[in-house]
Scaffold this active site. Structure first.
Site, PDB file in Angstrom:
ATOM      1  N   HIS A   6       7.833 -15.240 -22.223  1.00  0.00           N
ATOM      2  CA  HIS A   6       7.257 -14.308 -21.235  1.00  0.00           C
ATOM      3  C   HIS A   6       8.297 -13.688 -20.308  1.00  0.00           C
ATOM      4  O   HIS A   6       8.049 -12.634 -19.724  1.00  0.00           O
ATOM      5  CB  HIS A   6       6.204 -15.017 -20.376  1.00  0.00           C
ATOM      6  N   ASP A  36       0.025 -24.261 -28.211  1.00  0.00           N
ATOM      7  CA  ASP A  36      -1.180 -24.033 -27.401  1.00  0.00           C
ATOM      8  C   ASP A  36      -2.238 -23.234 -28.158  1.00  0.00           C
ATOM      9  O   ASP A  36      -3.307 -22.945 -27.623  1.00  0.00           O
ATOM     10  CB  ASP A  36      -0.839 -23.382 -26.050  1.00  0.00           C
TER      11      ASP A  36
HETATM   12 ZN   LIG Z   1       1.596 -20.080 -24.766  1.00  0.00          ZN
END
Ligand SMILES: [Zn+2]
Length: 312
Positions: free
Chosen positions: A124, A249
Site C-alpha cells: 500500500h 488475508d
Molecule cells: Zn491485505
C-alpha cells in the site's frame, strides 16, 4: 533450491501486541514451518538491513527522512492516521526491504531462484507516504532495483492479498514493462477502495495491468475460475522475473477482510507462477508474505507457498 528468510528482526516490524499487524505474525508462521519440517528442506536466509539509498530508488528522499525522524521517538503517524510510527520503525522496515534485496541478489546470481520473505509485500505504501500498515513498499523497491541495478526491465507482479495492491499499481500505472495482475476484494467493501476492472494501465502501459475484484465471501471456486486469466495474462507479458504478493488475508476467517479462499489458492498460484518463471524467467521468483491477520491462516498459507516452491 528455495530460500526462506526468518529471524526475530523481521518481527520488529509490527504495530503492537493488540494490533492486527503484530510482531507475533513471524513466529506464528515459523512455528508451523518447524511443525511441518520445512525448515530442513529450505535454505534459511538471515534478514539483512538495507541502506537509505536502496529506499530512495522508489521513495522520495523527503518521505524517507520523515520516517527516519519519526522513528526516533515513535510518535505520530506516517500517513493520515492508519500507520502509526513506533520507535525503531525505520530500522524494522529497512530489515524487510533488506531481506527482499538480499533475496533478489541470490535470485539474480542463480544460487536460489525461488525466494520467500514472510513479512514483506507491503503493497500500500506510495512513493511519498505510508499507507495501510505499509511503511516502505518493498515490491516497488524491488522493481526499481531490478531496473537501476540489474538492467532487468520486464517484471511481473502478481497479488492475491484480499486488499488491492494500490501502492504498486499507481506507482507503475504508466509503466508498460510492469505486468501487473491483482485479484482482491471489491473496493466497495474493503480498503483501499481501488482496483476496478477498468483500471488496466495508462498511456503506453494500457492493457499491461489486470485487476479482478471479487465480491465478499468469494471462495476457492471464484479464485480457481479467475486464475487462468491471470496466468494467461502473465504468460503473454513474457516477464524476466516474477514478484508474488501472497497475502493470507484472502483466506476464510480473516478478522479484517471478507474473502473465503483456502490455502489451496496460495498453493496453486505459487505452483503455476513457479512454472511460468521456469519457462520465461530462468526460474526467478520472489514471493512475499503480504497481509494475513488470522495467525492460523497465515501460517498455513505461507507454508503452502513454501511447499509449492519446493515442488512438494
Ligand atoms: Zn491485505
Amino acid at each position: 533450491m528455495v530460500r526462506v528468510y526468518f529471524g526475530d528482526v523481521l518481527g520488529n516490524y509490527g504495530f503492537g501486541q493488540d494490533h492486527p499487524f503484530g510482531s507475533d505474525r513471524i513466529h506464528a508462521f515459523w512455528t508451523e514451518t518447524l511443525k511441518q519440517g520445512l525448515d530442513k528442506k529450505v535454505d534459511i536466509g538471515i534478514p539483512s538491513i538495507c541502506t537509505k539509498s536502496d529506499l530512495t530508488r522508489f521513495h522520495t528522499q523527503h518521505y524517507v527522512d520523515k520516517v527516519y525522524q519519526l522513528s526516533k521517538n515513535g510518535e505520530g503517524y506516517l500517513d493520515n492516521g492508519d500507520t502509526p510510527a513506533f520507535k525503531g520503525v525505520f530500522e524494522a522496515a529497512s530489515y524487510v526491504v533488506g531481506s527482499d534485496l538480499d533475496g533478489l541478489n541470490t535470485v539474480i546470481h542463480g544460487d536460489h531462484p525461488r525466494v520467500f520473505v514472510p513479512i514483506a509485500g507491503l503493497h500500500h505504501a506510495s512513493r511519498n507516504s505510508a499507507a495501510g500498515f505499509c511503511v516502505f513498499n518493498d515490491a516497488g523497491i524491488l522493481i526499481e532495483t531490478l531496473r537501476q541495478k540489474f538492467g532487468i526491465k520486464r517484471v511481473a507482479y502478481v497479488d492475491i492479498d484480499a486488499h488491492h495492491g494500490d501502492g504498486v499499481y499507481y506507482a507503475f500505472e504508466n509503466d508498460p514493462d510492469v505486468i501487473f495482475a491483482d485479484i482482491h476484494e471489491d473496493g466497495r467493501y474493503l480498503y483501499p477502495g481501488t482496483g476496478w476492472k477498468h483500471e488496466t494501465g495508462k498511456g503506453l502501459a494500457l492493457d499491461t495491468k489486470l485487476n479482478i475484484p471479487l465480491l465478499p465471501d468469494s471462495g476457492d471456486d471464484s479464485f480457481f475460475r479467475a486464475w487462468p486469466e491471470i496466468e494467461e495474462f502473465i504468460r503473454a507479458g513474457k516477464p524476466e522475473i516474477i514478484l508474488f504478493q501472497a497475502g493470507a488475508d484472502s483466506i476464510k476467517g480473516d478478522p479484517i477482510t471478507h474473502l473465503s479462499f483456502s490455502p489451496n489458492a496460495h498453493r496453486h498460484a505459487t505452483k503455476r507462477l513457479c512454472s511460468i518463471a521456469d519457462e520465461f524467467c530462468q526460474g526467478r521468483i520472489i514471493a512475499m508474505g503480504g497481509g494475513g491477520y488470522n495467525r492460523n491462516n497465515l501460517a498455513l498459507a505461507w507454508n503452502a507457498v513454501i511447499e509449492a516452491m519446493l515442488g512438494v
